[in-house]
Design a protein around this motif. Structure first.
Motif, PDB file in Angstrom:
ATOM      1  N   VAL A 146       0.837  -1.206   0.000  1.00 29.97           N
ATOM      2  CA  VAL A 146       0.000   0.000   0.000  1.00 29.97           C
ATOM      3  C   VAL A 146       0.871   1.254   0.000  1.00 29.97           C
ATOM      4  CG1 VAL A 146      -1.628   1.354   1.373  1.00 29.97           C
ATOM      5  CG2 VAL A 146      -2.007  -1.094   1.047  1.00 29.97           C
ATOM      6  N   LYS A 147       1.891   1.273   0.824  1.00 33.75           N
ATOM      7  CA  LYS A 147       2.805   2.414   0.878  1.00 33.75           C
ATOM      8  C   LYS A 147       3.483   2.623  -0.468  1.00 33.75           C
ATOM      9  CE  LYS A 147       6.716   4.213   3.589  1.00 33.75           C
ATOM     10  NZ  LYS A 147       7.631   4.499   2.467  1.00 33.75           N
ATOM     11  N   PHE A 148       3.909   1.522  -1.069  1.00 37.28           N
ATOM     12  CA  PHE A 148       4.578   1.596  -2.368  1.00 37.28           C
ATOM     13  C   PHE A 148       3.635   2.164  -3.437  1.00 37.28           C
ATOM     14  CE2 PHE A 148       5.397  -0.402  -6.499  1.00 37.28           C
ATOM     15  CZ  PHE A 148       6.722  -0.045  -6.726  1.00 37.28           C
ATOM     16  N   LEU A 149       2.403   1.681  -3.477  1.00 38.22           N
ATOM     17  CA  LEU A 149       1.444   2.131  -4.487  1.00 38.22           C
ATOM     18  C   LEU A 149       1.086   3.603  -4.310  1.00 38.22           C
ATOM     19  CD1 LEU A 149      -0.968  -0.957  -4.595  1.00 38.22           C
ATOM     20  CD2 LEU A 149       0.845  -0.370  -6.213  1.00 38.22           C
ATOM     21  N   LYS A 150       1.024   4.070  -3.069  1.00 34.18           N
ATOM     22  CA  LYS A 150       0.696   5.473  -2.817  1.00 34.18           C
ATOM     23  C   LYS A 150       1.815   6.410  -3.252  1.00 34.18           C
ATOM     24  CE  LYS A 150      -2.511   4.946   1.075  1.00 34.18           C
ATOM     25  NZ  LYS A 150      -2.727   5.209   2.520  1.00 34.18           N
ATOM     26  N   GLU A 151       3.038   5.898  -3.287  1.00 33.40           N
ATOM     27  CA  GLU A 151       4.197   6.738  -3.596  1.00 33.40           C
ATOM     28  C   GLU A 151       4.630   6.657  -5.058  1.00 33.40           C
ATOM     29  OE1 GLU A 151       7.130   5.468  -0.826  1.00 33.40           O
ATOM     30  OE2 GLU A 151       6.166   6.447   0.898  1.00 33.40           O
ATOM     31  N   ILE A 152       3.849   5.985  -5.884  1.00 36.65           N
ATOM     32  CA  ILE A 152       4.192   5.910  -7.311  1.00 36.65           C
ATOM     33  C   ILE A 152       4.144   7.306  -7.914  1.00 36.65           C
ATOM     34  CG2 ILE A 152       3.423   5.080  -9.569  1.00 36.65           C
ATOM     35  CD1 ILE A 152       2.454   2.548  -8.198  1.00 36.65           C
ATOM     36  N   PRO A 153       5.209   7.761  -8.566  1.00 38.34           N
ATOM     37  CA  PRO A 153       5.224   9.122  -9.104  1.00 38.34           C
ATOM     38  C   PRO A 153       4.342   9.270 -10.341  1.00 38.34           C
ATOM     39  CG  PRO A 153       7.225   7.949  -9.717  1.00 38.34           C
ATOM     40  CD  PRO A 153       6.483   7.044  -8.777  1.00 38.34           C
TER      41      PRO A 153
END
Length: 224
Positions: free
Chosen positions: A130-137
């Motif tokens: 979830v953290k990774f997906l939220k930080e996708i540029p």
């Protein structure tokens, strides 16, 4: 000895010698390699050579498009593969894949690889996912390939984030499903680059898993 007897012996010898000569010539002919005319031999033995382009595509991609090929894992035996612009991002050979979801981020303008990650959805990597997906540029292309079990610990938040990337099947993703996907952040429409196969004991190709999925083609240089 009578003359008739001599003729009979000579006739027998002649017949024997003649038969031997015929058999010998026949065997000699059959042992030879028959050579076709050069032009005919060339057309019949020449192998058709198919030119391969980036990532093994049969046809090259147009300008402002990137070539890609993604394959999901096969059961829990063979890991997934990702190729983008003729660069192998993830593969079992590179030993950088794992069970769950294998995700790579690519610059949507230059095609450069930004990062690659594996999230084990069975052991509970959901918070990190979830953290990774939220930080996708913005402007990044997201490449996803499943392996073994991509959906056991998937929650609603992660499914919604994948849907925002253009996925049509993230909401259905479950235990041991096969899934390959390319998306981008805040798409107006659903991504045309997605394949999904449900784990079904009645139709599974492998004993406890569905068939692996392969997807290839050309993706626009800018997020579609």
């Amino acid at each position: 000895m009578r003359v008739s007897g001599v003729f009979r012996i000579l006739a027998l010898i002649f017949a024997t010698v003649t038969t031997w000569i015929i058999v010998r010539n026949h065997m000699g002919f059959s042992m030879k390699t028959i050579r076709l005319p050069r032009w005919l031999a060339g057309s019949s033995t020449k192998e058709t050579q198919v030119m391969k382009h980036k990532c093994g595509l049969i046809k090259p991609c147009s300008a402002n498009y990137f070539a890609f090929k993604i394959g999901s894992g096969a059961a829990n035996v063979v890991g997934p593969t990702m190729c983008f612009e003729n660069h192998i991002i993830m593969s079992p050979v590179k030993n950088n894949v794992g069970r769950g979801l294998n995700i790579a981020l690519v610059n949507g303008t230059t095609g450069a690889v930004l990062s690659q990650n594996t999230f084990d959805m069975y052991s509970g990597d959901i918070k990190h996912l979830v953290k990774f997906l939220k930080e996708i540029p913005e402007g990044a292309l997201v490449l996803v390939a499943s392996y073994d079990d991509p959906g056991t610990k998937m929650n609603d938040e992660a499914r919604k984030l994948f849907a925002n990337l253009g996925s049509s099947y993230a909401k259905q993703l479950g235990f041991r499903d096969s899934w390959v996907f390319i998306g981008a952040k805040n798409l107006r429409n659903k991504s045309p680059f997605e394949q999904f196969l449900k784990n079904n004991p009645k139709t599974n190709k492998y004993e406890g898993w569905p068939e692996l999925l392969e997807m290839e083609g050309c993706v626009p240089a800018r997020p579609f």
